[in-house]
Scaffold this active site. Structure first.
Site, PDB file in Angstrom:
ATOM      1  CG  ASN A   1      22.013   7.006  40.772  1.00  0.00           C
ATOM      2  OD1 ASN A   1      21.172   6.417  41.457  1.00  0.00           O
ATOM      3  ND2 ASN A   1      23.114   6.414  40.353  1.00  0.00           N
TER       4      ASN A   1
ATOM      5  CG  ASP B   1      15.710   7.807  33.416  1.00  0.00           C
ATOM      6  OD1 ASP B   1      15.618   7.263  32.301  1.00  0.00           O
ATOM      7  OD2 ASP B   1      16.274   7.265  34.384  1.00  0.00           O
TER       8      ASP B   1
END
Length: 271
Positions: free
Chosen positions: A9, A166
């Site tokens: 992130n 992801d």
């Protein structure tokens, strides 16, 4: 061989929380990163070649780098849009070669980095978020199909693959804390789960479920409402391998104790 995968992130944000130190301490052979939100020109040398030392008065050039005990090579696939998406792979051994998916609509968002080590292809993939009301669902499903085709191409050529990343999909009800409440939400849409059903029944294995059939095993938690403290999360990060390679998988684990992102890393060990 140990391979770790982590959606950080934002790699620059993660570095403020100790990313490069964690990476060196991990001693992983390969580390796949998603959502870098940066290109290499924006990064300090310690994020380009973690572990490399530089003389204090010398400019930061490759000729000035002095190797420490552990030094990582890196390759980045960055999005054209600044501060968005992006993938990377760090490795102790320099890959024989690297590539992207080779499809502009996905490469323009830096969605895929592939590193080849002999007969093993390690893929760092950041699957699109289908977004509210499925606004990007078609785009996501096209990416899913493209990554499946790429995996097939690699396996057909004689490679084994580890598809790290992801996936932005909780496959089954066991993979998220509140399945009923999320049936119409991005990441748990029927079309997304159907694709995971297809993928894992057409030559590829979710390695974590080879070792753990327990519920409440998550890799992502919202920053809201103390979700991580309460373990109200989703398992949306995977390390899948081609079925014929499962015999080489020694372990597949979730490193839930590692902080620094709304995701935690996952790790696979190969014989």
């Amino acid at each position: 061989m140990k391979i770790i995968s982590w959606n950080v992130n934002g790699i620059r944000a993660a570095e403020k929380k100790g990313f490069s130190s964690w990476l060196l301490d991990s001693k992983a052979d390969v580390v796949c990163i998603q959502e870098t939100k940066a290109n290499p020109l924006q990064l300090e040398p310690n994020l380009i070649s973690p572990g490399a030392k530089c003389d204090e008065d010398e400019p930061i050039f490759a000729s000035a780098l002095k190797k420490s005990e552990i030094v990582y090579n890196s390759v980045f696939s960055s999005a054209k849009k600044a501060g968005y998406s992006g993938t990377a792979i760090y490795s102790l051994k320099k890959p024989d070669s690297t590539e992207t998916l080779g499809i502009p609509e996905f490469d323009d968002e830096g969605r895929t980095t592939i590193a080849h080590f002999g007969t093993l292809a390690v893929i760092s993939a950041y699957f699109p978020n289908s977004q509210g009301q499925g606004l990007r669902l078609d785009y996501k499903l096209r990416y899913c199909d493209a990554i499946f085709n790429k995996c097939n191409e690699l396996v057909k050529s004689g490679k084994n693959i580890v598809l790290c990343g992801d996936y932005n999909i909780a496959h089954k009800s066991i993979d998220l804390a509140n399945p009923k409440a999320n049936e119409k939400n991005a990441g748990y849409l029927p079309e997304e789960r159907e694709w995971m059903d297809f993928f894992t029944s057409h030559g590829y294995t979710d390695t974590f479920r080879l070792f753990c059939s327990e519920p409440k095993q998550y890799t992502w938690w919202s920053y809201r409402m103390h979700a991580r403290e309460k373990n109200i999360g989703w398992r949306i990060d995977y390390q899948c391998v081609n079925d014929s390679y499962t015999k080489n998988v020694v372990s597949s684990t979730i490193l839930s104790e590692v902080q620094g992102s709304d995701h935690c890393p996952i790790s696979i060990e190969l014989a």
